[in-house]
Design a protein around this motif. Sequence first.
Motif, PDB file in Angstrom:
ATOM      1  N   LEU A 163      40.385 -14.846  25.446  1.00 15.49           N
ATOM      2  CA  LEU A 163      40.962 -15.650  24.374  1.00 15.49           C
ATOM      3  C   LEU A 163      42.246 -16.357  24.800  1.00 15.49           C
ATOM      4  CD1 LEU A 163      40.164 -13.338  21.327  1.00 15.49           C
ATOM      5  CD2 LEU A 163      39.058 -15.476  21.984  1.00 15.49           C
ATOM      6  N   ASN A 164      42.473 -16.407  26.087  1.00 10.82           N
ATOM      7  CA  ASN A 164      43.533 -17.240  26.667  1.00 10.82           C
ATOM      8  C   ASN A 164      44.947 -16.838  26.278  1.00 10.82           C
ATOM      9  OD1 ASN A 164      41.598 -19.047  27.965  1.00 10.82           O
ATOM     10  ND2 ASN A 164      41.186 -19.841  25.917  1.00 10.82           N
ATOM     11  N   VAL A 165      45.177 -15.537  26.250  1.00 11.45           N
ATOM     12  CA  VAL A 165      46.545 -15.040  26.126  1.00 11.45           C
ATOM     13  C   VAL A 165      46.802 -14.091  27.294  1.00 11.45           C
ATOM     14  CG1 VAL A 165      46.695 -15.269  23.623  1.00 11.45           C
ATOM     15  CG2 VAL A 165      45.807 -13.147  24.598  1.00 11.45           C
ATOM     16  N   PHE A 166      48.088 -13.896  27.611  1.00 16.64           N
ATOM     17  CA  PHE A 166      48.441 -13.001  28.709  1.00 16.64           C
ATOM     18  C   PHE A 166      48.627 -11.593  28.164  1.00 16.64           C
ATOM     19  CE2 PHE A 166      51.391 -10.795  31.531  1.00 16.64           C
ATOM     20  CZ  PHE A 166      50.809 -11.036  32.769  1.00 16.64           C
ATOM     21  N   GLY A 167      47.882 -10.646  28.691  1.00 21.91           N
ATOM     22  CA  GLY A 167      47.910  -9.287  28.184  1.00 21.91           C
ATOM     23  C   GLY A 167      48.777  -8.352  28.998  1.00 21.91           C
ATOM     24  N   THR A 168      49.635  -7.609  28.311  1.00 18.85           N
ATOM     25  CA  THR A 168      50.402  -6.528  28.918  1.00 18.85           C
ATOM     26  C   THR A 168      49.908  -5.215  28.316  1.00 18.85           C
ATOM     27  OG1 THR A 168      52.124  -6.774  27.240  1.00 18.85           O
ATOM     28  CG2 THR A 168      52.420  -7.983  29.313  1.00 18.85           C
ATOM     29  N   SER A 169      50.306  -4.081  28.886  1.00 16.53           N
ATOM     30  CA  SER A 169      49.732  -2.823  28.404  1.00 16.53           C
ATOM     31  C   SER A 169      50.694  -1.656  28.525  1.00 16.53           C
ATOM     32  CB  SER A 169      48.443  -2.502  29.180  1.00 16.53           C
ATOM     33  OG  SER A 169      48.728  -2.300  30.555  1.00 16.53           O
ATOM     34  N   VAL A 170      50.512  -0.717  27.606  1.00 19.62           N
ATOM     35  CA  VAL A 170      51.161   0.590  27.634  1.00 19.62           C
ATOM     36  C   VAL A 170      50.045   1.617  27.504  1.00 19.62           C
ATOM     37  CG1 VAL A 170      52.650   2.190  26.376  1.00 19.62           C
ATOM     38  CG2 VAL A 170      53.337  -0.209  26.645  1.00 19.62           C
ATOM     39  N   ILE A 171      49.910   2.485  28.491  1.00 21.38           N
ATOM     40  CA  ILE A 171      48.807   3.448  28.495  1.00 21.38           C
ATOM     41  C   ILE A 171      49.270   4.778  27.905  1.00 21.38           C
ATOM     42  CG2 ILE A 171      47.202   4.735  29.952  1.00 21.38           C
ATOM     43  CD1 ILE A 171      47.171   2.381  31.862  1.00 21.38           C
ATOM     44  N   THR A 172      48.575   5.217  26.871  1.00 13.78           N
ATOM     45  CA  THR A 172      48.933   6.459  26.184  1.00 13.78           C
ATOM     46  C   THR A 172      48.196   7.672  26.733  1.00 13.78           C
ATOM     47  OG1 THR A 172      47.211   6.069  24.533  1.00 13.78           O
ATOM     48  CG2 THR A 172      49.424   5.222  24.052  1.00 13.78           C
ATOM     49  N   ALA A 173      47.044   7.436  27.355  1.00 14.23           N
ATOM     50  CA  ALA A 173      46.250   8.550  27.885  1.00 14.23           C
ATOM     51  C   ALA A 173      45.244   8.027  28.901  1.00 14.23           C
ATOM     52  CB  ALA A 173      45.509   9.273  26.759  1.00 14.23           C
ATOM     53  N   LEU A 174      44.927   8.868  29.846  1.00 16.74           N
ATOM     54  CA  LEU A 174      43.821   8.597  30.760  1.00 16.74           C
ATOM     55  C   LEU A 174      42.605   9.358  30.253  1.00 16.74           C
ATOM     56  CD1 LEU A 174      45.601   9.045  34.220  1.00 16.74           C
ATOM     57  CD2 LEU A 174      45.230   6.924  32.952  1.00 16.74           C
ATOM     58  N   THR A 175      41.441   8.732  30.323  1.00 16.12           N
ATOM     59  CA  THR A 175      40.224   9.445  29.956  1.00 16.12           C
ATOM     60  C   THR A 175      39.211   9.355  31.087  1.00 16.12           C
ATOM     61  OG1 THR A 175      39.062   7.557  28.970  1.00 16.12           O
ATOM     62  CG2 THR A 175      40.558   8.801  27.541  1.00 16.12           C
ATOM     63  N   ALA A 176      38.413  10.381  31.199  1.00 10.26           N
ATOM     64  CA  ALA A 176      37.239  10.352  32.072  1.00 10.26           C
ATOM     65  C   ALA A 176      36.052  10.169  31.141  1.00 10.26           C
ATOM     66  CB  ALA A 176      37.114  11.651  32.862  1.00 10.26           C
ATOM     67  N   GLN A 177      35.483   8.970  31.112  1.00  6.93           N
ATOM     68  CA  GLN A 177      34.385   8.713  30.184  1.00  6.93           C
ATOM     69  C   GLN A 177      33.454   7.637  30.705  1.00  6.93           C
ATOM     70  OE1 GLN A 177      35.135   6.378  26.458  1.00  6.93           O
ATOM     71  NE2 GLN A 177      37.310   6.666  26.960  1.00  6.93           N
ATOM     72  N   ASN A 178      32.269   7.649  30.144  1.00  2.13           N
ATOM     73  CA  ASN A 178      31.276   6.603  30.413  1.00  2.13           C
ATOM     74  C   ASN A 178      30.536   6.334  29.107  1.00  2.13           C
ATOM     75  OD1 ASN A 178      29.480   8.787  30.143  1.00  2.13           O
ATOM     76  ND2 ASN A 178      29.348   9.094  32.358  1.00  2.13           N
ATOM     77  N   THR A 179      29.400   5.697  29.170  1.00  2.00           N
ATOM     78  CA  THR A 179      28.687   5.373  27.933  1.00  2.00           C
ATOM     79  C   THR A 179      28.069   6.603  27.274  1.00  2.00           C
ATOM     80  OG1 THR A 179      26.586   4.917  29.058  1.00  2.00           O
ATOM     81  CG2 THR A 179      28.134   3.068  28.811  1.00  2.00           C
ATOM     82  N   LEU A 180      28.024   7.722  27.987  1.00  2.00           N
ATOM     83  CA  LEU A 180      27.436   8.946  27.449  1.00  2.00           C
ATOM     84  C   LEU A 180      28.448   9.818  26.720  1.00  2.00           C
ATOM     85  CD1 LEU A 180      25.162   9.877  30.493  1.00  2.00           C
ATOM     86  CD2 LEU A 180      24.442   8.872  28.323  1.00  2.00           C
ATOM     87  N   GLY A 181      29.747   9.591  26.989  1.00  2.00           N
ATOM     88  CA  GLY A 181      30.743  10.392  26.286  1.00  2.00           C
ATOM     89  C   GLY A 181      32.040  10.536  27.058  1.00  2.00           C
ATOM     90  N   VAL A 182      32.954  11.281  26.452  1.00  2.00           N
ATOM     91  CA  VAL A 182      34.277  11.531  27.036  1.00  2.00           C
ATOM     92  C   VAL A 182      34.273  12.908  27.681  1.00  2.00           C
ATOM     93  CG1 VAL A 182      36.743  11.748  26.571  1.00  2.00           C
ATOM     94  CG2 VAL A 182      35.365  10.098  25.282  1.00  2.00           C
ATOM     95  N   GLU A 183      34.570  12.954  28.983  1.00  2.00           N
ATOM     96  CA  GLU A 183      34.552  14.216  29.716  1.00  2.00           C
ATOM     97  C   GLU A 183      35.938  14.849  29.829  1.00  2.00           C
ATOM     98  OE1 GLU A 183      31.842  15.752  30.771  1.00  2.00           O
ATOM     99  OE2 GLU A 183      30.555  14.153  30.004  1.00  2.00           O
ATOM    100  N   GLY A 184      36.976  14.045  29.706  1.00  2.00           N
ATOM    101  CA  GLY A 184      38.327  14.588  29.824  1.00  2.00           C
ATOM    102  C   GLY A 184      39.364  13.617  29.299  1.00  2.00           C
ATOM    103  N   ILE A 185      40.453  14.159  28.738  1.00  2.00           N
ATOM    104  CA  ILE A 185      41.564  13.354  28.234  1.00  2.00           C
ATOM    105  C   ILE A 185      42.866  13.927  28.785  1.00  2.00           C
ATOM    106  CG2 ILE A 185      42.817  12.540  26.204  1.00  2.00           C
ATOM    107  CD1 ILE A 185      40.264  12.895  24.574  1.00  2.00           C
ATOM    108  N   TYR A 186      43.667  13.064  29.393  1.00  2.98           N
ATOM    109  CA  TYR A 186      44.950  13.468  29.947  1.00  2.98           C
ATOM    110  C   TYR A 186      46.038  12.570  29.352  1.00  2.98           C
ATOM    111  CZ  TYR A 186      42.097  16.136  33.144  1.00  2.98           C
ATOM    112  OH  TYR A 186      41.187  17.014  33.664  1.00  2.98           O
TER     113      TYR A 186
END
Length: 271
Positions: A28-51
């Motif tokens: 959509l033509n805007v510049f994105g910045t980010s703040v990460i609150t958690a790391l996850t280990a996941q795929n389309t089958l589900g979430v395996e871990g949250i840190y």
Amino acid sequence: MNIVLTIAGSDSGGGAGIQADLKTFQELNVFGTSVITALTAQNTLGVEGIYPATSEFVEQQLNTVLQDFEVKALKTGMLFSADIIKTIAKNLIDKNIQIVVDPVMIAKGGQALLQDEAVQAMKNELLPIATVLTPNIPEAEKITGMKIETADDIQQAAAKILQLGVNCVVMKGGHLEGPSAVDTVFFQDGSFFQLKSKRIDTKHTHGTGCTFSAAITANLGKGLSLKESVIEAKKFVQMAIENPLNIGRGHGPTNHFAHRFGANVEVEIVE
């Protein structure tokens, strides 16, 4: 250049969270910045871990971004804990930034992504300074403490949410039944309108909420009105759902670049 921000969790599968938000911002033509609150280990089958990140590191990321970039709009996604929510609210309360809150609570596979005590912190700390909230039906039920099954229920729930201070609430209707997916948008002044689109029979809906709220954020960042931002975001996410990538063995991601190919989408606006 219009600059926006996402405060959310990382999705290693790339379909939701920070990854979906940044893809949407780019499209959509805007510049994105980010703040990460958690790391996850996941795929389309589900979430395996949250840190989760510490609230101190979330605060450091947020302040570092805001010290250097003129952020016009931001969204929050997976915030995980009450401490993180309180930290974010404390650092945004005096900022002139439009805030889109996607109350990410439960993953597609059923895993909890927000601690129970964090719901109250969201209601008390974040929603009073928010521009718009984008709950699906289960999230709205969690926030209001009521069962939502009918149009009257949706209106009552929206009224309860607006009493918390948020300027606008988009009650997403994807979890309800019927041939159309109907989102109802309520404002503090008592006005509302509906967005109706064809319901798509697909399991590839991973990240739709993230994508929708990110699109609203991008549109606000470009200077569109709140109403225009929601309407255009609905069109964007509808295109992403109607043109699936068909990847992954579970709930696959939406197609963030579907609009590039001139895909037509019908979204009816009911005033």
